[in-house]
Design an enzyme around this catalytic site. Sequence first.
Site, PDB file in Angstrom:
ATOM      1  N   ASP A  39       0.814  -1.218   0.000  1.00 33.49           N
ATOM      2  CA  ASP A  39       0.000   0.000   0.000  1.00 33.49           C
ATOM      3  C   ASP A  39       0.850   1.272   0.000  1.00 33.49           C
ATOM      4  OD1 ASP A  39      -2.042  -1.901   0.461  1.00 33.49           O
ATOM      5  OD2 ASP A  39      -1.836  -1.663   2.630  1.00 33.49           O
ATOM      6  N   GLU A  50     -11.222  -1.072  -2.813  1.00 32.36           N
ATOM      7  CA  GLU A  50     -10.531  -0.412  -1.711  1.00 32.36           C
ATOM      8  C   GLU A  50      -9.338   0.366  -2.241  1.00 32.36           C
ATOM      9  OE1 GLU A  50      -9.511  -3.714   0.797  1.00 32.36           O
ATOM     10  OE2 GLU A  50      -7.762  -4.281  -0.400  1.00 32.36           O
TER      11      GLU A  50
END
Length: 522
Positions: free
Chosen positions: A46, A214
């Site tokens: 991420d 997401e």
Amino acid sequence: MAACHQPAATTHLSGKAGADNPAAAAEAATAPAIGANPILPGDFPDPSVVQVGNTYWATATSSNWGPVFPLLRSSNLGRWELVGHVFPDKLPAWADYYFWAPEISQEGNKTYVYYTAHKRGGNLAVGVASADRPEGPYTDHGPLVGQPDGSIDGFPMRDEQGRLYLIWKEDGNSINQPTPIWAQPINETRTALVGEKRELFRNNSATWEGNLVEGVAMVRHDGYFYAFYAGAGCCGAGCTYATGVARAKSLLGPWEKYARNPVLTSNDAWKCPGHGTVVEYKGHSYLLHHAYAARGQQYVGRQGVLSEFTWTADGWPEFRGGSTPIAPAAAQAQSFTDEFSGQKLQPVWQWPVEQRPIATLRSGQLHLQARPDHAGAALGHSTTAPDYTATTTLLNPADLPAGCRAGLAAHGDPDNVLALVARGNKIALIQTQKGQTTTLAEAPLPAVKTVQLRVQTHQGNRFTFAWSPDSGTTWQPLPADGAAVDGSFLPPWDRGVRVGVLAHGPASATAVFERFTLTDAL
């Protein structure tokens, strides 16, 4: 640009580079030299990046490893230096574990990091911290939103009128529900949400997105807001992650998903690309995201990968390489040596986030205080390849008190470890799996002042161990036949393996180490 910047629209040649589009091919040929992927080797899920002046700053998920949220600095997106952490010492008072998805942004003279963590006594929530400079120190401002099903992946964005919003995902997939992407105004001090939340879009389970969307990151381009997002399964050997994009004229919608999604998918080199932020370098657009290297995959972890894209004639992003991340250039071996000669641990060392060890450096030695819980006090270093060799020297093994063991270890988490240790008058190979410890092999340990320990790993999960009583002149395998141990059980679903040292036993015991090395074998 990343976060709440709204860069001016840029003009890019559109279409695929190739014989049918020589202009795009020429543009691709003049792309600035950045370096081989992964640009963030090791476990950096991420990733987020922002440009501050002439410098790029990046951070990434640290999950259940401390210190929390690495801070990396670069002048060219290709070569990065780890300079610290958002929370180097103390955890935010409201959170205990699962430190995910930090989003670094700059506005004015302030740097902000929006992040996800597990709320003590609650569920996942989005918090924010700020600093007067990107390297910190950071002040935490607490959680902004924590819905009953969990709230993750916060991202700041200003709407077309300049009003600041927080974008986040409701973690419905945790209870087999849809995953809406929400937007809600946030005050200018970044301390509270205000007004009403609005849903932007959600997953379509009948498509490639599966049970979730997401990791939204937004930019503005030619009058549109663009949301790059990830869908499907993020992690592990069975991951199905990919990247899509949606756009809208207004931040609050209506949002249109690209008909040709996903725009970034797996190829022979990189698997399950997703969850990143957009950044520009010398007039070219990139997404810094994570992906698994096809070889080694979950054992190394999700690495930071830079993928270039251009804008098509009809205003959608198109990634070079036919919707795949850029393949790596010739592999580059990573090497790390720590002589423990400084005043404090180097920032590359990590530990279980809820079990910070007591470690001190003195006269070129690491003194690690033992712990009686789990597999013991642990310090680990992220691995960057599936094949590597790690070594260390344990001093005065005979001085370890009864009930204490110390040595070299491959760490998955506190309850899943493979370790070569000294204990009493023996050298032992031990396995801790799901908290249960088993001795796999042992041998007599002669009365020596030092013992060198070595682990060699192949394909990420085949471990061979050896020890030397004579400063590395001769090596004795353990078990004696040199058989490899299967370490497939080590990595948790969202993390790669670390290798380092440990000390298990009463807190009154201390293990002393000299020199640690970790070298890739390509």
